[in-house]
Design a protein around this motif. Structure first.
Motif, PDB file in Angstrom:
ATOM      1  N   PHE A   9      86.213 -35.731   6.564  1.00 51.21           N
ATOM      2  CA  PHE A   9      86.690 -34.369   6.313  1.00 51.21           C
ATOM      3  C   PHE A   9      86.122 -33.446   7.380  1.00 51.21           C
ATOM      4  CE2 PHE A   9      87.282 -36.290   2.240  1.00 51.21           C
ATOM      5  CZ  PHE A   9      88.377 -35.666   1.699  1.00 51.21           C
ATOM      6  N   GLU A  57      77.818 -29.303  15.071  1.00 46.43           N
ATOM      7  CA  GLU A  57      79.043 -29.973  15.554  1.00 46.43           C
ATOM      8  C   GLU A  57      78.892 -30.600  16.932  1.00 46.43           C
ATOM      9  OE1 GLU A  57      82.413 -26.840  14.641  1.00 46.43           O
ATOM     10  OE2 GLU A  57      80.507 -25.928  15.132  1.00 46.43           O
ATOM     11  N   HIS A  62      83.665 -25.934  17.503  1.00 48.15           N
ATOM     12  CA  HIS A  62      84.614 -24.813  17.423  1.00 48.15           C
ATOM     13  C   HIS A  62      84.189 -23.793  16.377  1.00 48.15           C
ATOM     14  CE1 HIS A  62      86.632 -26.735  13.986  1.00 48.15           C
ATOM     15  NE2 HIS A  62      87.399 -25.683  13.863  1.00 48.15           N
ATOM     16  N   PHE A  86      80.534 -39.070  31.258  1.00 44.21           N
ATOM     17  CA  PHE A  86      81.275 -40.315  30.997  1.00 44.21           C
ATOM     18  C   PHE A  86      80.271 -41.425  30.747  1.00 44.21           C
ATOM     19  CE2 PHE A  86      84.098 -37.807  33.561  1.00 44.21           C
ATOM     20  CZ  PHE A  86      85.323 -38.004  32.950  1.00 44.21           C
ATOM     21  N   ARG A 176      82.415 -36.979  26.894  1.00 43.00           N
ATOM     22  CA  ARG A 176      82.011 -35.908  25.982  1.00 43.00           C
ATOM     23  C   ARG A 176      81.317 -34.816  26.789  1.00 43.00           C
ATOM     24  NH1 ARG A 176      81.626 -32.366  22.724  1.00 43.00           N
ATOM     25  NH2 ARG A 176      80.565 -32.407  20.717  1.00 43.00           N
ATOM     26  N   ILE A 178      78.599 -31.976  27.603  1.00 41.34           N
ATOM     27  CA  ILE A 178      77.156 -31.842  27.370  1.00 41.34           C
ATOM     28  C   ILE A 178      76.818 -30.361  27.543  1.00 41.34           C
ATOM     29  CG2 ILE A 178      74.891 -32.395  28.367  1.00 41.34           C
ATOM     30  CD1 ILE A 178      76.044 -35.041  29.291  1.00 41.34           C
ATOM     31  N   GLY A 198      71.011 -28.257  17.216  1.00 41.67           N
ATOM     32  CA  GLY A 198      71.407 -29.334  18.126  1.00 41.67           C
ATOM     33  C   GLY A 198      72.263 -28.810  19.263  1.00 41.67           C
ATOM     34  N   CYS A 199      73.163 -29.674  19.743  1.00 46.21           N
ATOM     35  CA  CYS A 199      73.983 -29.302  20.894  1.00 46.21           C
ATOM     36  C   CYS A 199      75.026 -28.249  20.546  1.00 46.21           C
ATOM     37  CB  CYS A 199      74.627 -30.540  21.504  1.00 46.21           C
ATOM     38  SG  CYS A 199      73.472 -31.467  22.510  1.00 46.21           S
ATOM     39  N   ASP A 200      75.248 -27.982  19.252  1.00 54.30           N
ATOM     40  CA  ASP A 200      76.124 -26.863  18.872  1.00 54.30           C
ATOM     41  C   ASP A 200      75.518 -25.562  19.415  1.00 54.30           C
ATOM     42  OD1 ASP A 200      78.374 -25.903  17.683  1.00 54.30           O
ATOM     43  OD2 ASP A 200      77.783 -26.284  15.618  1.00 54.30           O
ATOM     44  N   LEU A 204      69.732 -29.446  24.271  1.00 57.95           N
ATOM     45  CA  LEU A 204      69.501 -30.605  25.148  1.00 57.95           C
ATOM     46  C   LEU A 204      68.542 -30.262  26.291  1.00 57.95           C
ATOM     47  CD1 LEU A 204      71.881 -33.275  26.251  1.00 57.95           C
ATOM     48  CD2 LEU A 204      71.187 -31.776  28.103  1.00 57.95           C
ATOM     49  N   LYS A 210      68.577 -35.735  28.044  1.00 57.09           N
ATOM     50  CA  LYS A 210      68.367 -36.253  26.687  1.00 57.09           C
ATOM     51  C   LYS A 210      68.488 -35.112  25.680  1.00 57.09           C
ATOM     52  CE  LYS A 210      66.377 -40.452  27.861  1.00 57.09           C
ATOM     53  NZ  LYS A 210      67.610 -40.714  28.572  1.00 57.09           N
ATOM     54  N   HIS A 213      66.679 -36.397  20.708  1.00 61.70           N
ATOM     55  CA  HIS A 213      65.398 -36.058  20.070  1.00 61.70           C
ATOM     56  C   HIS A 213      65.291 -34.550  19.817  1.00 61.70           C
ATOM     57  CE1 HIS A 213      64.605 -35.214  24.257  1.00 61.70           C
ATOM     58  NE2 HIS A 213      63.389 -34.744  24.004  1.00 61.70           N
ATOM     59  N   ALA A 215      67.894 -32.450  19.375  1.00 62.62           N
ATOM     60  CA  ALA A 215      68.822 -32.083  18.287  1.00 62.62           C
ATOM     61  C   ALA A 215      68.173 -32.407  16.941  1.00 62.62           C
ATOM     62  CB  ALA A 215      70.145 -32.831  18.444  1.00 62.62           C
ATOM     63  N   ALA A 412      89.384 -28.782  15.022  1.00 68.02           N
ATOM     64  CA  ALA A 412      89.230 -30.141  14.485  1.00 68.02           C
ATOM     65  C   ALA A 412      90.574 -30.638  13.941  1.00 68.02           C
ATOM     66  CB  ALA A 412      88.194 -30.122  13.380  1.00 68.02           C
TER      67      ALA A 412
END
Ligand code: FAD
Ligand code: SF4
Length: 424
Positions: A9, A57, A62, A86, A176, A178, A198-200, A204, A210, A213, A215, A412
């Motif tokens: 979901f 996310e 988004h 990549f 993805r 970064i 985190g990366c939202d 990083l 890296k 850890h 996040a 999404a």
């Protein structure tokens, strides 16, 4: 334990109360067809309500993007900067002469240096004769002819990399974004009723490439902050993450690499790289602390493209099917899947911009920066027309970041659609 997990979901909308505090999220409607009409299996999204909602996310989420916008969370920071990463997983034969479990190779330079693009590469020797190889392409690149996917395919032909991969078999492919701006690009992570982690947010550490850890640590700090706010309720339901963050090793770690990306962006790889060595190796050894100065890059990645007329064409070699591959076979290995009959999850704010402005100015760069071939310019009776193939989407978010007019919003898709990175 009172924990409920809703796999498959997607959270599609942030819910607010009348005072503009976050009260939860709404999941996406299921069972709409591509025209937005209800199918027989239609089920409306459900509201998930909570005293605190933590958004995680990943890079360029988004909902995170809409929260940053709504609460102006980034008004004090430099813009977030991104790269497109990549990664491929390869199986090497037994007794491979160059395989050495645990070996780690990081690199910079070719092939990106040929276009003045910055970025980096990695090759990790994993257990069981597997290696992970990857290229990180900074999304502030200038040449609209650049094709990050093709750069990665070219990279594997470098003799220092090819010697590991030759005779191997490619098992999985992924791409993805970064979030790599580091401490100076971190938005405020707390707001009424929620937190961004985190990366939202962008935790990083680009100096190490890296973010797992960091996040995780930001999640633990968020849990501490929320717990404290539940025990002693805070004004406006704002859990004080910032206090936890500034007292943590995460803050120290991000402070030590705060200039890393901006040094490379502002001064290029040779000088910026030297500065990074000075800032991270020599200075802390001599003075036992991080450098006192700050370097910022205030230009957003999507504003960096030069016009097609001022840019050198790039001639990418055809894939050889051994080390380098085309997009369709790579997509197959990403395991990406979406129901074809659902609303398109890629929204163009102004569809006319593509053909009227971006095509003449940049030869519509989404044709090249999208690693999945989602955007195509077709010739329909002599007229150029954009075709979007959303089912190919790898959810890398590059189009949301690099479109020259910030004209694309990634949202999404329905259910659990997307890539399925086995072993990655
Ligand atoms: C090529 C590459 C190589 C990397 N190598 C390393 C490495 O070697 N070591 C390292 O530490 N880090 C590495 N990183 C970085 C690392 O992957 C990230 O920093 C880390 O995964 C961030 O964790 P996260 O939980 O914040 O986000 P993610 O791991 O991105 O997780 C976010 C999750 O949320 C889901 N999601 C997103 N939106 C929604 C929504 N609306 N509803 C429901 N679910 C949603 C996503 O599907 C995803 O599962 C690498 C990144 C890349 C791209
Ligand atoms: S459509 Fe956008 S998010 Fe999807 S693969 Fe292409 S660039 Fe990435």
């Amino acid at each position: 334990m009172g924990v409920e997990i809703f796999p498959g979901f997607a959270a599609s909308k942030v819910l607010y109360d009348s005072e503009n505090s976050v009260i939860g999220v709404q999941t996406a409607d299921m069972g709409l067809d591509k025209n937005g009409e209800k199918k027989p299996n239609f089920e409306p999204g459900i509201d998930l309500i909570a005293p605190y909602t933590i958004f995680a996310e990943g890079a360029r989420g988004h909902l995170g993007k809409s929260l940053i916008d709504k609460y102006s969370l980034d008004h004090n920071s430099q813009p977030q900067h991104y790269a497109l990463g990549f990664k491929e997983l390869w199986q090497l034969p037994k007794e491979h002469p160059h395989y050495k479990q645990g070996s780690v190779i990081h690199g910079v330079g070719w092939p990106l240096s040929e276009t003045g693009t910055t970025g980096g590469s990695f090759l990790y020797h994993l257990p069981n004769n597997q290696v992970a190889v990857g290229l990180i392409v900074d999304l502030n690149y200038r040449n609209p002819n650049l094709n990050p996917f093709e750069e990665f395919q070219r990279f594997k032909h470098h003799r220092a990399i090819a010697k590991y991969l030759s005779d191997g078999e490619r098992l999985c492919f992924g791409a993805r974004a970064i979030a790599k701006g580091g401490l100076r690009s971190l938005p405020k992570q707390q707001f009424p009723g929620g937190l961004l982690i985190g990366c939202d947010a962008g935790t990083l550490n680009m100096g190490k490439i890296k973010g797992s850890h960091t996040a995780m640590k930001s999640g633990m700090l968020a849990a501490e902050a929320v717990f404290k706010s539940l025990v002693a309720p805070q004004p406006e339901r704002e859990a004080d993450y910032q206090i936890e963050f500034e007292a943590s090793w995460l803050y120290q770690e991000l402070t030590s690499t705060q200039n890393f990306g901006a040094n490379l962006h502002r001064f290029g790889e040779p000088v910026g790289g030297l500065l990074n060595v000075l800032e991270q190796n020599w200075w802390p050894k001599l003075f036992k602390k991080s450098v006192p100065w700050r370097v910022m890059d205030r230009t957003e990645d999507h504003m960096c493209l030069d016009g097609i007329d001022q840019s050198k064409p790039i001639d990418y070699p055809k894939p050889d099917g051994k080390l380098s591959f085309d997009k369709p076979s790579s997509l197959f290995l990403s395991g990406t899947q979406h129901d074809e009959n659902q609303p398109c999850h890629l929204h163009l704010r102004d569809p006319a911009l593509v053909i009227e402005t971006h095509l003449p100015q940049y030869n519509e760069p989404s044709q090249r920066y999208c690693p999945a071939g989602v955007y195509e310019i077709l010739n329909c009776d002599g007229q150029p027309q954009l075709q979007i193939n959303p089912t190919n989407c790898l959810h890398c978010k590059t189009c949301d970041i690099k479109d020259p007019s910030a004209n694309i919003d990634w949202t999404a898709p329905e259910g659990g659609g997307g890539p399925s990175y086995r072993g990655m």
